[in-house]
Design an enzyme around this catalytic site. Structure first.
Site: not given
Length: 284
Positions: A98, A135, A167, A202, A223
């Site tokens: 598994r 992510k 960002k 960004e 973005d």
């Protein structure tokens, strides 16, 4: 990034989670001397990834297990193809099954989804490359980013330590609200770091592009731009730095995005949105 130590540590944690006090079923039903043979079989088409963790899983359970005919990561396969063959003590193969499947199903799913994005971009003759993001599943980033490369993609920064990337919230925290303040803010940062450190910024509006590029950045991340604005943005930048598109990238939109001329298309979905492939371990 996929070092032997990382693989062994990840597998050790997975096995500890799955059989902390041993395999109760195997312990009472499978004789120690019983031998077993099985094949890893694809039940749907895709791209393979995870060979190293497959081998390590069974080696940690019982080093007497022998794995042969293992396809290399990045191999395309069809439903019904044998991806690896196992032989050895039945107890070890059944105990490790598994965990090994969880790894290769998950990683092959990422490789397969990545390959679809890459194919869509190649179909329009674009030079754009598909990149992952941060992510990823906590603790499995190196494996998942490796799977992206198996599917033909490239890796974005591996961690926050790898590059400077401003960002919108970084700029907001610094109080940089006007476009006229962008160039000076970026140049202040450049003065604090070495010349080999990448600086990526960004932006979410066309009017931010010129002040950012004027600061001499390594790359600019466009973005959530519309396709029309992406095309305009690439023309404004005119090769002065790397261009990257991100946000709202899907299989049905990536070709159109690639056709705008961007260099990189970052897609969080290739890691966080990939489905595990249907692979099985069948007795042979």
């Amino acid at each position: 990034m996929l070092t032997h130590k990382l693989v062994t540590d990840v597998v050790e944690r997975a096995l500890t989670e799955d059989c902390p006090w041993g395999d109760a079923t195997v312990a009472v039903s499978i004789p120690a001397h019983l031998e077993f043979q099985a094949n890893l079989v694809a039940r749907e088409p895709g791209f393979f990834a995870g060979g190293a963790v497959l081998v390590e899983t069974f080696q940690q359970v019982d080093p007497r297990i022998v794995i042969t005919n293992l396809v290399t990561d990045g191999t395309a396969f069809s439903a019904g193809d044998v991806l690896a063959s196992l032989s050895g003590p039945a107890a070890g193969i059944l105990t490790g099954e598994r965990v090994a499947l969880n790894f290769v199903q998950r990683l092959s799913g990422i490789a397969t989804l990545t390959s679809l994005f890459v194919a869509h971009v190649a179909g329009v003759g674009s030079h754009a490359r598909i990149a992952d993001t941060r992510k990823t599943t906590p603790g499995l980033r190196a494996l998942e980013k490796h799977a992206v490369t198996a599917g033909g993609g490239i890796n974005h920064r591996f961690s926050l330590s790898d590059a400077i990337m401003f960002k919108d919230n970084h700029l907001a925290a610094l109080g940089v609200t006007a476009n006229s303040e962008l160039t000076e803010a970026i140049q202040r940062v450049k003065a604090k770091v070495g010349h080999t450190t990448a600086i990526i910024v960004e932006v979410d509006r066309l009017e931010q592009i010129e002040p950012v590029v004027a600061a001499g950045v390594t790359g600019i991340l466009l973005d959530n731009f519309s396709v029309e604005d992406l095309r305009t943005g690439v023309q404004l930048i005119d090769g002065r730095c790397t261009t990257e598109a991100s946000g709202g990238v899907h299989l049905d939109s990536v070709a159109e995005i690639a056709a705008t001329g961007v260099d990189i298309i970052s897609v969080g979905a290739i890691t966080h949105g990939a489905n595990a492939l249907d692979l099985g371990l069948d007795a042979s």
